[in-house]
Design an enzyme around this catalytic site. Structure first.
Site, short mmCIF file in Angstrom:
data_model
loop_
_atom_site.label_atom_id
_atom_site.label_comp_id
_atom_site.label_asym_id
_atom_site.label_seq_id
_atom_site.Cartn_x
_atom_site.Cartn_y
_atom_site.Cartn_z
N GLN A 40 0.82 -1.22 0.00
CA GLN A 40 0.00 0.00 0.00
C GLN A 40 0.86 1.27 0.00
O GLN A 40 0.46 2.29 -0.55
CB GLN A 40 -0.98 -0.02 1.18
CG GLN A 40 -2.09 1.01 1.06
CD GLN A 40 -2.87 0.92 -0.25
OE1 GLN A 40 -3.29 -0.17 -0.65
NE2 GLN A 40 -3.05 2.05 -0.94
N HIS A 42 3.64 1.76 -1.68
CA HIS A 42 3.93 2.06 -3.09
C HIS A 42 2.67 2.61 -3.78
O HIS A 42 2.75 3.54 -4.58
CB HIS A 42 4.32 0.78 -3.85
CG HIS A 42 5.62 0.18 -3.45
ND1 HIS A 42 5.71 -1.03 -2.81
CD2 HIS A 42 6.89 0.61 -3.62
CE1 HIS A 42 6.97 -1.33 -2.60
NE2 HIS A 42 7.72 -0.34 -3.07
N ASP A 155 12.25 5.98 2.96
CA ASP A 155 13.66 5.91 2.55
C ASP A 155 14.21 7.33 2.54
O ASP A 155 14.53 7.87 1.47
CB ASP A 155 13.77 5.24 1.18
CG ASP A 155 13.27 3.81 1.22
OD1 ASP A 155 13.87 2.99 1.92
OD2 ASP A 155 12.25 3.52 0.58
N SER A 190 7.03 -2.03 4.19
CA SER A 190 8.25 -2.24 3.41
C SER A 190 8.19 -3.63 2.80
O SER A 190 7.64 -4.56 3.42
CB SER A 190 9.47 -2.17 4.35
OG SER A 190 10.59 -2.77 3.75
O1 PAF Z 1 13.32 2.63 -3.17
C1 PAF Z 1 13.46 1.75 -4.04
O2 PAF Z 1 12.59 0.88 -4.23
C2 PAF Z 1 14.71 1.73 -4.88
O3 PAF Z 1 15.81 2.12 -4.15
C3 PAF Z 1 14.58 2.55 -6.18
C4 PAF Z 1 14.37 4.02 -5.87
C5 PAF Z 1 13.42 2.03 -7.01
C6 PAF Z 1 15.86 2.43 -7.00
O4 PAF Z 1 16.12 1.12 -7.35
#
Ligand code: PAF
Length: 286
Positions: A40, A42, A155, A190
């Protein structure tokens, strides 16, 4: 509007052909780079991209360059079919799912680095990781040429590195960070939570409560050192292997957060098979 018919492109050429027609129609392009195994968190990024742009591209690419030799590149969950199904609920127009060969056809002579940010915190514990992230994100930006790109605040260090790269290299893209999506117990969503045992998932929520306590101490400007020490001890005795629990300037991640408008409390720790990261931003300006 949902789009259960998104296109999927595996090559740069095919994606570029698709994007030409969008640009011809003066459509704005929103981009969400991911490594797949979408949750979710993403999907919230995708929704944000949909709100901000006419055409939305999601990339799904497990980038070998950002994994260390003993890290989980081989076992990282690759779930393209279920990712496609998840994206069907959103107005995502196309998925870009290249092979490693497509992104690194002739190895690599050029790397992107932001040394002041890539060697500290997670960069210290995962040498080379952020160089891999910055390099692949730069390549993806060159391929997609988005107007806006959306990343998660979870992140946080990665986001600051990408913002610095975009600023230094004058890349014409607006980088936006969005709030961390959490499980009901506070655990930040995550893909790597999949490595946690059920019992560990409950324990893992301690990270957020430790962050919350340190953030409160920073906000109140009281007992900061003591709170940090207590929370480190608490996490360690609960079974976490702590990489760091620190307070930094939210802009440049330097240790001199006291003079900053915003601070960030960041944590990284291993629990069982998972390495987890999380953070809380603290406004210091009022
Ligand atoms: O955060 C992520 O999933 C990765 O580090 C990314 C930004 C897609 C780069 O591979």
């Amino acid at each position: 509007m949902k789009n259960d018919q998104q296109d999927i492109f595996y090559t740069i050429n095919d994606l570029r052909k698709f994007l030409v027609s969008a640009r011809d129609q003066n459509k704005t392009i929103g981009f969400v780079p991911t490594m797949g195994n979408l949750h979710q968190g993403h999907l919230d990024l995708v929704q944000r991209a949909c709100d901000l742009s006419d055409v939305v591209i999601v990339s799904i690419f497990v980038n070998p360059m950002q994994f260390g030799p003993h890290e989980d590149f081989d076992s990282y969950p690759r779930t393209l079919n279920s990712d496609r199904q998840a994206l069907a609920g959103y107005a995502c127009d196309a998925i870009f799912a290249p092979t490693v060969r497509e992104i690194y056809p002739k190895g690599l002579n050029t790397e992107i680095d932001v040394p002041s940010l890539t060697t500290i915190l997670c960069g210290h514990h995962r040498p080379g990781h952020f160089k891999g992230v910055a390099t692949v994100v730069c390549k993806l930006f060159n391929i997609v040429q988005p107007d806006v790109a959306i990343f998660g605040n979870k992140d946080y260090q990665q986001l600051q590195i990408i913002k610095a790269m975009v600023q230094d290299l004058l890349l014409p893209v607006r980088v936006i960070g969005t709030d961390t999506k959490r499980e009901p117990n506070g655990l930040a969503m995550s893909s790597r939570n999949a490595y946690l045992l059920e019992s560990e998932k409950q324990l893992a929520s301690m990270l957020y409560s430790s962050l919350t306590k340190v953030a409160q101490a920073v906000r109140d400007d009281t007992q900061i050192k003591t709170t940090l020490k207590q929370q480190k001890q608490l996490l360690t005795s609960a079974g976490f292997i702590l990489d760091y629990l620190e307070i930094r300037d939210a802009e440049d991640l330097s240790k001199t957060y006291v003079e900053a408008d915003k601070a960030v409390v960041l944590v990284a720790a291993k629990l069982g098979e998972a390495r987890l990261i999380d953070n809380i931003i603290v406004n210091l300006s009022n």
